[in-house]
Design a protein around this motif. Sequence first.
Motif, mmCIF file in Angstrom:
data_model
loop_
_atom_site.group_PDB
_atom_site.id
_atom_site.type_symbol
_atom_site.label_atom_id
_atom_site.label_comp_id
_atom_site.label_asym_id
_atom_site.label_seq_id
_atom_site.Cartn_x
_atom_site.Cartn_y
_atom_site.Cartn_z
ATOM 1 N N PHE A 33 3.577 -7.451 8.798
ATOM 2 C CA PHE A 33 2.609 -6.373 8.388
ATOM 3 C C PHE A 33 2.733 -5.278 9.183
ATOM 4 N N ASP A 34 3.242 -4.118 8.824
ATOM 5 C CA ASP A 34 3.128 -2.814 9.795
ATOM 6 C C ASP A 34 2.203 -1.712 8.938
ATOM 7 N N ASN A 35 1.371 -1.077 9.261
ATOM 8 C CA ASN A 35 0.346 -0.397 8.762
ATOM 9 C C ASN A 35 0.145 0.728 9.650
ATOM 10 N N ASP A 36 0.378 2.217 8.904
ATOM 11 C CA ASP A 36 0.152 3.332 9.832
ATOM 12 C C ASP A 36 -0.788 4.297 8.981
ATOM 13 N N ASN A 37 -1.971 4.138 9.183
ATOM 14 C CA ASN A 37 -3.223 4.972 8.424
ATOM 15 C C ASN A 37 -4.337 4.874 9.117
ATOM 16 N N GLY A 39 -6.592 7.353 8.139
ATOM 17 C CA GLY A 39 -7.474 7.728 7.386
ATOM 18 C C GLY A 39 -7.349 9.212 7.197
ATOM 19 N N VAL A 40 -6.503 10.072 7.765
ATOM 20 C CA VAL A 40 -6.315 11.289 7.700
ATOM 21 C C VAL A 40 -4.675 11.876 7.305
ATOM 22 N N GLY A 41 -4.396 12.720 6.551
ATOM 23 C CA GLY A 41 -3.144 12.843 6.160
ATOM 24 C C GLY A 41 -2.430 11.898 5.308
ATOM 25 N N GLY A 42 -1.207 11.315 5.837
ATOM 26 C CA GLY A 42 -0.337 10.574 5.053
ATOM 27 C C GLY A 42 -0.651 9.056 5.581
ATOM 28 N N TYR A 43 0.170 8.289 5.195
ATOM 29 C CA TYR A 43 0.096 6.859 5.519
ATOM 30 C C TYR A 43 1.288 6.073 4.973
ATOM 31 N N ARG A 44 1.732 5.033 5.753
ATOM 32 C CA ARG A 44 2.871 4.151 5.763
ATOM 33 C C ARG A 44 2.539 2.587 5.782
ATOM 34 N N TYR A 45 2.862 1.957 4.906
ATOM 35 C CA TYR A 45 3.037 0.355 5.257
ATOM 36 C C TYR A 45 4.088 -0.529 4.936
ATOM 37 N N ARG A 46 4.027 -1.581 5.102
ATOM 38 C CA ARG A 46 5.241 -2.568 5.027
ATOM 39 C C ARG A 46 4.748 -3.918 5.126
ATOM 40 N N VAL A 47 5.066 -4.736 4.002
ATOM 41 C CA VAL A 47 4.449 -6.054 4.174
ATOM 42 C C VAL A 47 5.458 -6.910 3.496
ATOM 43 N N ARG A 48 6.006 -8.316 4.310
ATOM 44 C CA ARG A 48 6.830 -9.121 3.744
ATOM 45 C C ARG A 48 6.030 -10.510 3.970
ATOM 46 N N THR A 49 6.223 -11.189 2.873
ATOM 47 C CA THR A 49 5.744 -12.617 2.641
ATOM 48 C C THR A 49 6.782 -13.581 2.816
ATOM 49 N N SER A 50 6.064 -14.852 2.965
ATOM 50 C CA SER A 50 7.184 -16.065 3.291
ATOM 51 C C SER A 50 7.970 -16.389 1.889
ATOM 52 N N ASN A 51 7.527 -15.977 1.014
ATOM 53 C CA ASN A 51 8.330 -16.163 -0.333
ATOM 54 C C ASN A 51 9.277 -15.335 -0.966
ATOM 55 N N GLY A 52 9.400 -14.144 -0.130
ATOM 56 C CA GLY A 52 10.378 -13.195 -0.431
ATOM 57 C C GLY A 52 9.876 -12.123 -1.069
ATOM 58 N N LEU A 54 8.450 -8.309 -0.597
ATOM 59 C CA LEU A 54 8.501 -7.022 0.175
ATOM 60 C C LEU A 54 8.042 -5.849 -0.523
ATOM 61 N N SER A 55 7.179 -5.191 0.259
ATOM 62 C CA SER A 55 6.447 -4.080 -0.385
ATOM 63 C C SER A 55 6.460 -2.946 0.826
ATOM 64 N N GLU A 56 7.013 -1.760 0.547
ATOM 65 C CA GLU A 56 6.800 -0.568 1.316
ATOM 66 C C GLU A 56 6.212 0.480 0.737
ATOM 67 N N GLU A 57 5.508 1.456 1.159
ATOM 68 C CA GLU A 57 4.889 2.728 0.548
ATOM 69 C C GLU A 57 4.553 3.710 1.700
ATOM 70 N N ASP A 58 4.899 4.869 1.260
ATOM 71 C CA ASP A 58 4.747 6.214 1.902
ATOM 72 C C ASP A 58 3.826 6.958 1.113
ATOM 73 N N GLY A 59 2.813 7.656 1.736
ATOM 74 C CA GLY A 59 2.050 8.482 0.839
ATOM 75 C C GLY A 59 1.419 9.802 1.917
ATOM 76 N N GLN A 60 1.408 10.884 0.855
ATOM 77 C CA GLN A 60 0.881 11.800 1.822
ATOM 78 C C GLN A 60 0.232 12.903 0.956
ATOM 79 N N LEU A 61 -0.737 13.531 1.485
ATOM 80 C CA LEU A 61 -1.363 14.772 0.816
ATOM 81 C C LEU A 61 -0.441 15.926 0.324
#
Length: 109
Positions: A33-37, A39-52, A54-61
């Motif tokens: 789990f990696d989360n860079d947010n 609450g101001v400007g953009g954000y980024r996250y990455r989540v991987r689970t034991s059952n395979g 994977l979710s990644e997302e970047d967002g910006q205003l």
Amino acid sequence: MKSFIVLALFVAAAVAAPAAPLSPDAAAEIVEFDNDNIGVGGYRYRVRTSNGILSEEDGQLVDVGSEDEGISVRGQFSYVGPDGVNYLVEYVADKNGFRPVGKHLPQNA
């Protein structure tokens, strides 16, 4: 009175029935789990689970300060389907809507 006893027996039988077995996905755990947010400007996250999964997302205003101010998002997720195939969906979400792309998804003509 007999109706009440019969109803009580049905309720007792339903409660005593064994629960359906949980799917293997029910026991999945987050392994990354990696989360860079902040609450101001953009954000980024990455989540991987034991059952395979994977979710990644970047967002910006975008269009900050204008009437069209909003958020623009790019991301992807993947998972192993019941057929054992690894499915990947890449997407963009912005003022033009949610636009997913994947080999298993229908394509617009």
